[in-house]
Write an enzyme that holds these catalytic residues in place. Structure first.
Site, PDB file in Angstrom:
ATOM      1  N   ASP A  11     142.078 -14.023  54.990  1.00 49.81           N
ATOM      2  CA  ASP A  11     143.107 -14.618  55.842  1.00 49.81           C
ATOM      3  C   ASP A  11     144.319 -14.944  54.982  1.00 49.81           C
ATOM      4  O   ASP A  11     144.181 -15.338  53.817  1.00 49.81           O
ATOM      5  CB  ASP A  11     142.593 -15.890  56.516  1.00 49.81           C
ATOM      6  CG  ASP A  11     143.610 -16.445  57.497  1.00 49.81           C
ATOM      7  OD1 ASP A  11     143.802 -15.834  58.570  1.00 49.81           O
ATOM      8  OD2 ASP A  11     144.234 -17.487  57.200  1.00 49.81           O
ATOM      9  N   MET A  24     154.077 -14.512  50.914  1.00 51.93           N
ATOM     10  CA  MET A  24     152.702 -14.916  51.184  1.00 51.93           C
ATOM     11  C   MET A  24     152.483 -16.208  50.405  1.00 51.93           C
ATOM     12  O   MET A  24     152.604 -16.239  49.182  1.00 51.93           O
ATOM     13  CB  MET A  24     151.723 -13.832  50.733  1.00 51.93           C
ATOM     14  CG  MET A  24     150.268 -14.210  50.951  1.00 51.93           C
ATOM     15  SD  MET A  24     149.119 -12.818  50.716  1.00 51.93           S
ATOM     16  CE  MET A  24     149.267 -12.566  48.931  1.00 51.93           C
ATOM     17  N   HIS A 173     143.957 -23.167  59.951  1.00 49.80           N
ATOM     18  CA  HIS A 173     145.148 -22.581  59.324  1.00 49.80           C
ATOM     19  C   HIS A 173     145.200 -22.842  57.820  1.00 49.80           C
ATOM     20  O   HIS A 173     146.239 -22.634  57.187  1.00 49.80           O
ATOM     21  CB  HIS A 173     146.441 -23.031  60.005  1.00 49.80           C
ATOM     22  CG  HIS A 173     146.573 -22.479  61.396  1.00 49.80           C
ATOM     23  ND1 HIS A 173     146.749 -21.133  61.649  1.00 49.80           N
ATOM     24  CD2 HIS A 173     146.518 -23.081  62.610  1.00 49.80           C
ATOM     25  CE1 HIS A 173     146.819 -20.939  62.952  1.00 49.80           C
ATOM     26  NE2 HIS A 173     146.678 -22.099  63.554  1.00 49.80           N
ATOM     27  N   ASP A 178     139.808 -20.403  57.268  1.00 53.26           N
ATOM     28  CA  ASP A 178     139.889 -19.408  58.334  1.00 53.26           C
ATOM     29  C   ASP A 178     139.220 -18.094  57.946  1.00 53.26           C
ATOM     30  O   ASP A 178     138.702 -17.384  58.805  1.00 53.26           O
ATOM     31  CB  ASP A 178     141.344 -19.185  58.729  1.00 53.26           C
ATOM     32  CG  ASP A 178     141.945 -20.391  59.440  1.00 53.26           C
ATOM     33  OD1 ASP A 178     141.181 -21.339  59.742  1.00 53.26           O
ATOM     34  OD2 ASP A 178     143.161 -20.404  59.688  1.00 53.26           O
TER      35      ASP A 178
END
Length: 202
Positions: A11, A24, A173, A178
């Site tokens: 994730d 990212m 999140h 996740d």
């Protein structure tokens, strides 16, 4: 090449829609099972994991995207890991867990496109050896559900899945949380017989 596969649930949390202009900010990975063509052997995804928070690579960000993860770009600019160091460390972890399983690693995500886009770009841009998953060793859980359910991809959201397929873990999140939660969905989908007698949509 090993004759079985190791599935790694991943994730990503990012501050925009695409890598390069945007960053990212974190990613999590959890090894969650092997398959030799005949038998799938699940493993506890919380037992073997990798997590990193990264320094942003640009000043641009989308506030709505940043708000999803709750990560602080200012703190990450100081305390986040250098992208090259983080991607090389992630490759080393994948190499280690794959060797221990005597398996080729396969990336698993729901949906695949967003997470793969960021990770592949970062590995190709920053890691010494490129992507440890090559350019195509990945599995989209949304497509897997659509095929098993014999339904449309647009009807393959988690809200439309049978309750028994959904993970018990919460979706926080946090990228590692996740990834582990998503691994549970993967386990359930692999075991699920699907709807083999349903007519294909016409």
């Amino acid at each position: 090449m090993p004759k079985r596969e190791l599935y790694v649930s991943v994730d990503v949390e990012a501050d925009g829609p695409i890598p390069g202009p945007y960053s990212m900010l974190s990613f999590g990975m959890a090894a969650c099972g092997t398959f030799d063509g005949d038998e799938f052997r699940p493993s506890d995804p919380a037992e073997s994991t990798f997590y990193a928070e990264l320094k942003p690579i640009s000043d641009a960000y989308v506030p709505e995207a940043l708000a999803v993860s709750g990560l602080d770009r200012g703190l990450l600019a100081v305390d986040g890991r250098d992208p090259a160091e983080a991607m090389n460390a992630a490759t080393a972890w994948i190499t280690e867990v794959s060797a221990a399983a005597n398996a080729s690693p396969v990336l698993v995500a729901y949906p695949l496109g967003f997470d793969w886009m960021f990770l592949y770009w970062y590995w190709m841009r920053f890691a010494d050896a490129g992507s440890p998953f090559g350019h195509s060793r990945h599995l989209d859980l949304k497509s897997l559900y659509a095929a098993k359910a014999r339904t449309l991809v647009t009807r393959s959201t988690k809200r439309q899945m049978p309750a028994g397929l959904l993970p018990d873990r919460p979706h926080t999140h946090n990228a590692l949380d996740d990834a582990i939660e998503q691994a549970e969905l993967f386990h359930n989908l692999i075991r699920w017989a699907g709807n083999p007698h349903r007519d294909l949509p016409g």
